[in-house]
Design an enzyme around this catalytic site. Structure first.
Site, PDB file in Angstrom:
ATOM      1  N   LYS A  75       0.491  -0.816   0.467  1.00  0.00           N
ATOM      2  CA  LYS A  75       0.083  -0.489   0.021  1.00  0.00           C
ATOM      3  C   LYS A  75       0.878   1.024   0.026  1.00  0.00           C
ATOM      4  O   LYS A  75       0.119   1.939  -0.006  1.00  0.00           O
ATOM      5  CB  LYS A  75      -1.305  -0.094   1.328  1.00  0.00           C
ATOM      6  CG  LYS A  75      -1.571  -1.355   0.825  1.00  0.00           C
ATOM      7  CD  LYS A  75      -3.025  -1.411   0.213  1.00  0.00           C
ATOM      8  CE  LYS A  75      -3.710  -0.180   0.162  1.00  0.00           C
ATOM      9  NZ  LYS A  75      -4.661  -0.839  -0.863  1.00  0.00           N
TER      10      LYS A  75
HETATM   11  O1  P1T Z   1      -6.755  -2.948  -1.247  1.00  0.00           O
HETATM   12  P1  P1T Z   1      -5.476  -4.461  -1.796  1.00  0.00           P
HETATM   13  O2  P1T Z   1      -5.304  -3.239  -3.068  1.00  0.00           O
HETATM   14  O3  P1T Z   1      -7.000  -4.779  -2.336  1.00  0.00           O
HETATM   15  O4  P1T Z   1      -4.846  -5.089  -0.939  1.00  0.00           O
HETATM   16  C1  P1T Z   1      -5.592  -5.597  -0.252  1.00  0.00           C
HETATM   17  C2  P1T Z   1      -4.702  -5.754   1.057  1.00  0.00           C
HETATM   18  C3  P1T Z   1      -3.603  -7.018   1.359  1.00  0.00           C
HETATM   19  N1  P1T Z   1      -3.345  -7.356   2.682  1.00  0.00           N
HETATM   20  C4  P1T Z   1      -2.836  -6.540   3.244  1.00  0.00           C
HETATM   21  C5  P1T Z   1      -2.547  -6.780   4.397  1.00  0.00           C
HETATM   22  C6  P1T Z   1      -3.517  -4.824   2.961  1.00  0.00           C
HETATM   23  O5  P1T Z   1      -3.055  -4.544   4.056  1.00  0.00           O
HETATM   24  C7  P1T Z   1      -4.210  -4.701   1.838  1.00  0.00           C
HETATM   25  C8  P1T Z   1      -5.234  -3.231   1.549  1.00  0.00           C
HETATM   26  N2  P1T Z   1      -5.224  -2.588   2.824  1.00  0.00           N
HETATM   27  C9  P1T Z   1      -6.036  -1.122   2.945  1.00  0.00           C
HETATM   28  C10 P1T Z   1      -7.149  -1.094   2.545  1.00  0.00           C
HETATM   29  C11 P1T Z   1      -5.198  -0.491   3.303  1.00  0.00           C
HETATM   30  O6  P1T Z   1      -6.213   1.027   4.014  1.00  0.00           O
HETATM   31  O7  P1T Z   1      -4.632  -0.369   4.569  1.00  0.00           O
END
Ligand code: P1T
Length: 541
Positions: A75
């Protein structure tokens, strides 16, 4: 000294120049980085070895190691990209604007990192579920944190998304970058992560397996990969209890809590494009977290829980690929976020994700916890005042007072420790309702499941007390028995050394269900047959 070993008799420093040297190829592109933000991305793609072999997978498997990003997760990419774009458009002004964002933590860490470097005040709105490790990282980066109830729905005024929206209107110069609707979220992966994967594998990828939260990662990567390598199968990974996957999970309407952080939602973000996702795999906590531990132990990837979910799903999906084909699994964040969570064996055991270890040395380890050694606790209703709760705590002589909701169900506990922490660290908290002082993350054992003293002892490794309940009676509301601490366990153990000749004969009596605690005085104990220890630890959290 030729082999580089130290010579015990010499105090001379080594002759480094004459040693056999291993010089790695240097990255000649970048000698020095301007700041830490320019280190984001360009993460390594690393071959997986042991797990694919153990799972009987024929194809080649590669891990996209997003956990090595400077903020610790995938992220970082979108946080930086959203900031750059907002600055370019003049929406964000360094030194003036305030960034406010709802997040499960990692986007928050990425934004806090960018804010620290570029000079923004940063307010992160984070559900209670997310780890203290994320909170401490955010605080260290200078972010301010607002916690929201985990169980609040995304469209509830109490939930992190609505709270962030409200704050962004109330706080002067606040800017909500909004990862759920911001094109820079998928775009960062379309331009970055996907390009890197394609470059690493010469545009020849047969499958990508990616966890779904905002779905920016999977949607952005899938769009680029489908353009350049149309044969590639895109697999989305979604936990049970979330509604992102297709076909919809019929049970998703039953609100289902899960432990894995960052994946799964109760709404469809604009940053999700289901058209580019070929298959979905649903995951559960146990499989995901056990797989995270395997990724760490067997492959050496210091990653988090959603990495295990993706890898668990990848071991299922990649079975359809043949030798020579290539599957990429994306590992989103790093171990740091979970040091007190699934990295702890006791934490896993308390949730029945791992068996309680055996201990044949201790006579009491396999003995079930019985009601009569559990000190009673005072109970209060949630409508009571904080001063009532403090009085109840003082009068009961216990370290814990149980708090009941309006239906008489246990909603949490009131403790001196948490109350002091809140009063001392949160300005204005002395005027708050009892609700705000209630600790909801508690470890419970249910006597109906015959938890052993060994199991209780393992929880006491990671918690100051265990709340004991009994659901055995026909009443719909579980009976609260009391709170059990290390003091109580030691008191029992030291006052009840077995008089039987060997541990074996004691445990065989326990198995036969005809022994009470040795030295037990209460009549309740002798009338309560001791059940054989069951596989279920009897613990709920
Ligand atoms: O949001 P996305 O691109 O689908 O990623 C998913 C995801 C997977 N694993 C972890 C540990 C994550 O933190 C996330 C997504 N995180 C958020 C949406 C956030 O606000 O940190």
């Amino acid at each position: 000294m030729e082999n580089g070993a130290t010579n015990g008799n010499s105090s001379e420093f080594f002759n480094l120049k004459e040693m056999p040297h291993i010089i790695r190829a240097l990255d000649r592109n970048q000698k020095v980085h301007e700041n830490i933000l320019s280190v984001i991305g360009n993460t390594p793609l690393v071959k997986l070895t042991k797990i694919p072999k153990a799972e009987g997978i024929q194809c080649e498997m590669y891990a996209k190691c997003e956990f090595v990003n400077p903020g610790g997760s995938v992220k970082d990419r979108i946080a930086y990209r959203m900031v750059l774009e907002a600055e370019r458009r003049g929406v964000l002004i360094p030194g003036k604007s305030v960034i406010v964002e709802p997040t499960s933590g990692n986007t928050g860490i990425g934004l806090a990192l960018a804010s620290a470097v570029r000079g923004y005040r940063c307010i992160i709105v984070l559900p209670e579920k997310m780890s203290d490790e994320k909170v401490n990282t955010l605080l260290a980066l200078g972010a301010e944190i607002i916690r929201t109830p985990t169980e609040a729905a995304s469209d509830s005024p109490e939930g992190n998304i609505m709270v962030a929206q409200r704050l962004s209107k109330e706080i002067p110069n606040a800017v909500l970058l909004d990862q759920y609707n911001n094109v820079c979220n998928p775009l960062a992966h379309y331009d970055g992560t996907a390009e890197e994967i394609l470059w690493s594998l010469d545009d020849d990828v047969d499958m990508v397996v990616i966890g779904a939260g905002t779905c920016g990662t999977i949607s952005g990567i899938a769009h680029k990969i489908k353009e350049r390598c149309p044969k590639c199968i895109v697999v989305g990974v979604d936990p049970h209890g979330s509604i992102l996957a297709q076909p919809e999970d019929l049970n998703a309407s039953d609100v289902q809590m899960y432990e894995v952080e960052g994946i799964g939602y109760d709404f469809l973000p604009r940053t999700l494009d289901r058209k580019v996702i070929d298959t979905w795999i649903k995951t559960d906590d146990c499989g995901a977290l056990q797989m995270s531990r395997r990724l760490i132990k067997e492959e050496g990837f210091l990653c988090g829980g959603s990495s295990g979910a993706a890898m668990w799903a990848a071991t299922k999906a990649a079975k359809q690929l043949k030798a020579g084909q290539k599957c990429v699994v994306l590992l989103p964040d790093n171990i740091r976020n979970y040091m007190t969570k699934f990295i702890s064996d006791q934490w896993l055991e308390a949730r029945s994700f791992k068996p309680i270890p055996k201990n044949n040395e201790l006579w009491w380890w396999n003995i079930p916890l019985l009601e009569n050694i559990v000190p009673k606790t005072a109970s209060l209703t949630i409508n009571s005042s904080v001063s009532d709760a403090i009085a109840a705590l003082r009068n009961s002589g216990s370290s814990v007072v149980t708090v009941l909701d309006n239906k008489g169900c246990l909603t949490g506990v009131f403790t001196a420790d948490n109350t002091r922490k809140r009063l001392a660290n949160i300005p204005g908290s002395s005027a708050e309702d009892l609700e705000k002082f209630v600790v909801k993350k508690i470890y419970k054992v249910d006597l109906a499941n015959n938890p052993t003293l060994g199991a209780v002892s393992r929880i006491l490794d990671i918690a100051p007390y265990v709340i004991v309940v009994n659901t055995e009676s026909s009443q719909s509301i579980p009976k609260i028995i009391g709170a059990f601490t290390s003091d109580d366990l030691l008191l029992f153990v030291s006052g009840n050394q077995p008089t039987l000749s060997t541990n074996d004969s004691l445990s065989s009596k326990i198995q036969n269900g005809n022994v009470a605690y040795p030295g037990q005085k209460s009549s309740k104990a002798s009338s309560d047959p001791v059940q054989p220890v069951q596989a279920n630890s009897g613990i709920t959290v």
